[in-house]
Design a protein around this motif. Sequence first.
Motif, PDB file in Angstrom:
ATOM      1  N   LYS A 199       7.808  -0.445 -20.750  1.00  0.00           N
ATOM      2  CA  LYS A 199       8.603  -0.829 -21.917  1.00  0.00           C
ATOM      3  C   LYS A 199       9.525  -2.005 -21.572  1.00  0.00           C
ATOM      4  O   LYS A 199       9.685  -2.939 -22.359  1.00  0.00           O
ATOM      5  CB  LYS A 199       9.412   0.344 -22.434  1.00  0.00           C
ATOM      6  N   GLU A 200      10.134  -1.971 -20.390  1.00  0.00           N
ATOM      7  CA  GLU A 200      10.988  -3.082 -19.955  1.00  0.00           C
ATOM      8  C   GLU A 200      10.167  -4.359 -19.785  1.00  0.00           C
ATOM      9  O   GLU A 200      10.632  -5.448 -20.139  1.00  0.00           O
ATOM     10  CB  GLU A 200      11.697  -2.721 -18.645  1.00  0.00           C
ATOM     11  N   THR A 201       8.957  -4.205 -19.286  1.00  0.00           N
ATOM     12  CA  THR A 201       8.070  -5.348 -19.138  1.00  0.00           C
ATOM     13  C   THR A 201       7.727  -5.938 -20.511  1.00  0.00           C
ATOM     14  O   THR A 201       7.741  -7.155 -20.690  1.00  0.00           O
ATOM     15  CB  THR A 201       6.777  -4.937 -18.402  1.00  0.00           C
ATOM     16  N   GLU A 202       7.450  -5.083 -21.481  1.00  0.00           N
ATOM     17  CA  GLU A 202       7.159  -5.549 -22.840  1.00  0.00           C
ATOM     18  C   GLU A 202       8.339  -6.325 -23.423  1.00  0.00           C
ATOM     19  O   GLU A 202       8.154  -7.319 -24.119  1.00  0.00           O
ATOM     20  CB  GLU A 202       6.825  -4.370 -23.749  1.00  0.00           C
ATOM     21  N   LYS A 240       0.813  -1.221   0.000  1.00  0.00           N
ATOM     22  CA  LYS A 240       0.000   0.000   0.000  1.00  0.00           C
ATOM     23  C   LYS A 240       0.844   1.267   0.000  1.00  0.00           C
ATOM     24  O   LYS A 240       0.468   2.265  -0.597  1.00  0.00           O
ATOM     25  CB  LYS A 240      -0.945   0.015   1.196  1.00  0.00           C
ATOM     26  N   LYS A 241       1.987   1.234   0.681  1.00  0.00           N
ATOM     27  CA  LYS A 241       2.857   2.419   0.749  1.00  0.00           C
ATOM     28  C   LYS A 241       3.563   2.690  -0.569  1.00  0.00           C
ATOM     29  O   LYS A 241       3.641   3.815  -1.025  1.00  0.00           O
ATOM     30  CB  LYS A 241       3.942   2.226   1.807  1.00  0.00           C
ATOM     31  N   THR A 242       4.122   1.643  -1.153  1.00  0.00           N
ATOM     32  CA  THR A 242       5.024   1.826  -2.296  1.00  0.00           C
ATOM     33  C   THR A 242       4.422   1.462  -3.647  1.00  0.00           C
ATOM     34  O   THR A 242       4.893   1.934  -4.671  1.00  0.00           O
ATOM     35  CB  THR A 242       6.288   0.969  -2.114  1.00  0.00           C
ATOM     36  N   ASN A 243       3.415   0.593  -3.657  1.00  0.00           N
ATOM     37  CA  ASN A 243       2.863   0.035  -4.908  1.00  0.00           C
ATOM     38  C   ASN A 243       3.944  -0.635  -5.745  1.00  0.00           C
ATOM     39  O   ASN A 243       3.923  -0.599  -6.967  1.00  0.00           O
ATOM     40  CB  ASN A 243       2.125   1.090  -5.729  1.00  0.00           C
ATOM     41  N   TYR A 244       4.924  -1.250  -5.068  1.00  0.00           N
ATOM     42  CA  TYR A 244       5.996  -1.990  -5.743  1.00  0.00           C
ATOM     43  C   TYR A 244       5.507  -3.389  -6.088  1.00  0.00           C
ATOM     44  O   TYR A 244       6.027  -4.375  -5.622  1.00  0.00           O
ATOM     45  CB  TYR A 244       7.212  -2.144  -4.840  1.00  0.00           C
ATOM     46  N   GLY A 245       4.495  -3.483  -6.903  1.00  0.00           N
ATOM     47  CA  GLY A 245       3.971  -4.785  -7.269  1.00  0.00           C
ATOM     48  C   GLY A 245       3.977  -4.984  -8.771  1.00  0.00           C
ATOM     49  O   GLY A 245       3.915  -4.030  -9.536  1.00  0.00           O
ATOM     50  N   ILE A 246       4.064  -6.228  -9.166  1.00  0.00           N
ATOM     51  CA  ILE A 246       3.945  -6.599 -10.569  1.00  0.00           C
ATOM     52  C   ILE A 246       2.993  -7.779 -10.619  1.00  0.00           C
ATOM     53  O   ILE A 246       3.212  -8.797  -9.967  1.00  0.00           O
ATOM     54  CB  ILE A 246       5.309  -6.953 -11.184  1.00  0.00           C
ATOM     55  N   LEU A 247       1.925  -7.634 -11.386  1.00  0.00           N
ATOM     56  CA  LEU A 247       0.881  -8.656 -11.471  1.00  0.00           C
ATOM     57  C   LEU A 247       1.013  -9.416 -12.785  1.00  0.00           C
ATOM     58  O   LEU A 247       1.034  -8.813 -13.857  1.00  0.00           O
ATOM     59  CB  LEU A 247      -0.489  -7.996 -11.389  1.00  0.00           C
ATOM     60  N   PHE A 248       1.116 -10.728 -12.688  1.00  0.00           N
ATOM     61  CA  PHE A 248       1.134 -11.610 -13.858  1.00  0.00           C
ATOM     62  C   PHE A 248      -0.247 -12.229 -13.977  1.00  0.00           C
ATOM     63  O   PHE A 248      -0.743 -12.829 -13.024  1.00  0.00           O
ATOM     64  CB  PHE A 248       2.154 -12.744 -13.671  1.00  0.00           C
ATOM     65  N   THR A 249      -0.866 -12.101 -15.136  1.00  0.00           N
ATOM     66  CA  THR A 249      -2.152 -12.721 -15.400  1.00  0.00           C
ATOM     67  C   THR A 249      -1.972 -13.686 -16.560  1.00  0.00           C
ATOM     68  O   THR A 249      -1.520 -13.284 -17.636  1.00  0.00           O
ATOM     69  CB  THR A 249      -3.211 -11.661 -15.760  1.00  0.00           C
ATOM     70  N   TYR A 250      -2.307 -14.937 -16.345  1.00  0.00           N
ATOM     71  CA  TYR A 250      -2.113 -15.964 -17.367  1.00  0.00           C
ATOM     72  C   TYR A 250      -3.461 -16.556 -17.752  1.00  0.00           C
ATOM     73  O   TYR A 250      -4.212 -17.020 -16.905  1.00  0.00           O
ATOM     74  CB  TYR A 250      -1.180 -17.054 -16.834  1.00  0.00           C
ATOM     75  N   ARG A 278      -0.343 -11.454 -19.410  1.00  0.00           N
ATOM     76  CA  ARG A 278      -0.300  -9.999 -19.301  1.00  0.00           C
ATOM     77  C   ARG A 278       0.446  -9.668 -18.018  1.00  0.00           C
ATOM     78  O   ARG A 278       0.241 -10.322 -16.988  1.00  0.00           O
ATOM     79  CB  ARG A 278      -1.705  -9.424 -19.254  1.00  0.00           C
ATOM     80  N   ILE A 279       1.318  -8.679 -18.097  1.00  0.00           N
ATOM     81  CA  ILE A 279       2.061  -8.244 -16.919  1.00  0.00           C
ATOM     82  C   ILE A 279       1.708  -6.785 -16.678  1.00  0.00           C
ATOM     83  O   ILE A 279       1.833  -5.956 -17.576  1.00  0.00           O
ATOM     84  CB  ILE A 279       3.576  -8.402 -17.116  1.00  0.00           C
ATOM     85  N   THR A 280       1.251  -6.492 -15.465  1.00  0.00           N
ATOM     86  CA  THR A 280       0.859  -5.133 -15.109  1.00  0.00           C
ATOM     87  C   THR A 280       1.737  -4.649 -13.968  1.00  0.00           C
ATOM     88  O   THR A 280       1.832  -5.309 -12.935  1.00  0.00           O
ATOM     89  CB  THR A 280      -0.620  -5.094 -14.672  1.00  0.00           C
ATOM     90  N   ASN A 281       2.362  -3.496 -14.157  1.00  0.00           N
ATOM     91  CA  ASN A 281       3.224  -2.913 -13.127  1.00  0.00           C
ATOM     92  C   ASN A 281       2.404  -2.027 -12.199  1.00  0.00           C
ATOM     93  O   ASN A 281       1.549  -1.267 -12.661  1.00  0.00           O
ATOM     94  CB  ASN A 281       4.324  -2.061 -13.760  1.00  0.00           C
ATOM     95  N   GLY A 282       2.693  -2.103 -10.896  1.00  0.00           N
ATOM     96  CA  GLY A 282       2.098  -1.176  -9.951  1.00  0.00           C
ATOM     97  C   GLY A 282       2.640   0.224 -10.203  1.00  0.00           C
ATOM     98  O   GLY A 282       3.721   0.400 -10.765  1.00  0.00           O
ATOM     99  N   TYR A 283       1.885   1.236  -9.785  1.00  0.00           N
ATOM    100  CA  TYR A 283       2.303   2.616 -10.044  1.00  0.00           C
ATOM    101  C   TYR A 283       3.665   2.941  -9.454  1.00  0.00           C
ATOM    102  O   TYR A 283       4.452   3.670 -10.048  1.00  0.00           O
ATOM    103  CB  TYR A 283       1.258   3.603  -9.528  1.00  0.00           C
ATOM    104  N   ILE A 343       7.018 -18.286 -17.762  1.00  0.00           N
ATOM    105  CA  ILE A 343       6.584 -17.422 -16.660  1.00  0.00           C
ATOM    106  C   ILE A 343       7.637 -17.393 -15.563  1.00  0.00           C
ATOM    107  O   ILE A 343       8.001 -16.329 -15.055  1.00  0.00           O
ATOM    108  CB  ILE A 343       5.222 -17.891 -16.104  1.00  0.00           C
ATOM    109  N   TYR A 344       8.157 -18.553 -15.203  1.00  0.00           N
ATOM    110  CA  TYR A 344       9.190 -18.634 -14.161  1.00  0.00           C
ATOM    111  C   TYR A 344      10.425 -17.815 -14.542  1.00  0.00           C
ATOM    112  O   TYR A 344      10.941 -17.037 -13.735  1.00  0.00           O
ATOM    113  CB  TYR A 344       9.575 -20.095 -13.919  1.00  0.00           C
ATOM    114  N   ASP A 345      10.896 -17.981 -15.771  1.00  0.00           N
ATOM    115  CA  ASP A 345      12.078 -17.242 -16.222  1.00  0.00           C
ATOM    116  C   ASP A 345      11.824 -15.728 -16.238  1.00  0.00           C
ATOM    117  O   ASP A 345      12.694 -14.943 -15.877  1.00  0.00           O
ATOM    118  CB  ASP A 345      12.520 -17.704 -17.610  1.00  0.00           C
ATOM    119  N   ALA A 346      10.620 -15.334 -16.635  1.00  0.00           N
ATOM    120  CA  ALA A 346      10.282 -13.910 -16.657  1.00  0.00           C
ATOM    121  C   ALA A 346      10.256 -13.338 -15.245  1.00  0.00           C
ATOM    122  O   ALA A 346      10.814 -12.262 -14.991  1.00  0.00           O
ATOM    123  CB  ALA A 346       8.933 -13.703 -17.339  1.00  0.00           C
ATOM    124  N   VAL A 347       9.636 -14.052 -14.319  1.00  0.00           N
ATOM    125  CA  VAL A 347       9.583 -13.594 -12.927  1.00  0.00           C
ATOM    126  C   VAL A 347      11.002 -13.476 -12.364  1.00  0.00           C
ATOM    127  O   VAL A 347      11.344 -12.489 -11.716  1.00  0.00           O
ATOM    128  CB  VAL A 347       8.727 -14.543 -12.054  1.00  0.00           C
TER     129      VAL A 347
END
Length: 81
Positions: free
Chosen positions: A37-40, A5-15, A23-28, A60-64
């Motif tokens: 762009k790096e995620t793409e 909640k403080k940092t929004n340092y999250g990355i969500l993987f949706t398969y 799809r990979i979504t970066n937290g703000y 997915i494992y290698d990407a994470v």
Amino acid sequence: GIGNKKTNYGILFTYDFINKRIRITNGYGIEKIYTDKETEEIIKKVIEPMFRDQFYFKGIYDAVSQITSEVISKKGYTESK
């Protein structure tokens, strides 16, 4: 938000198991450190080749693993507790 909640340092993987898409979504907060762009690039260079060869979970494992290493090594990243 995605991540702490403080940092929004999250990355969500949706398969999508049916269509074999990811799809990979970066937290703000993480966007300042690890851009969309790096995620793409990870999707193009790591995930897509593995998915073509039907190694879905390995892709997915290698990407994470790669994203984790890159984020931790970047200046500006601090672990929140």
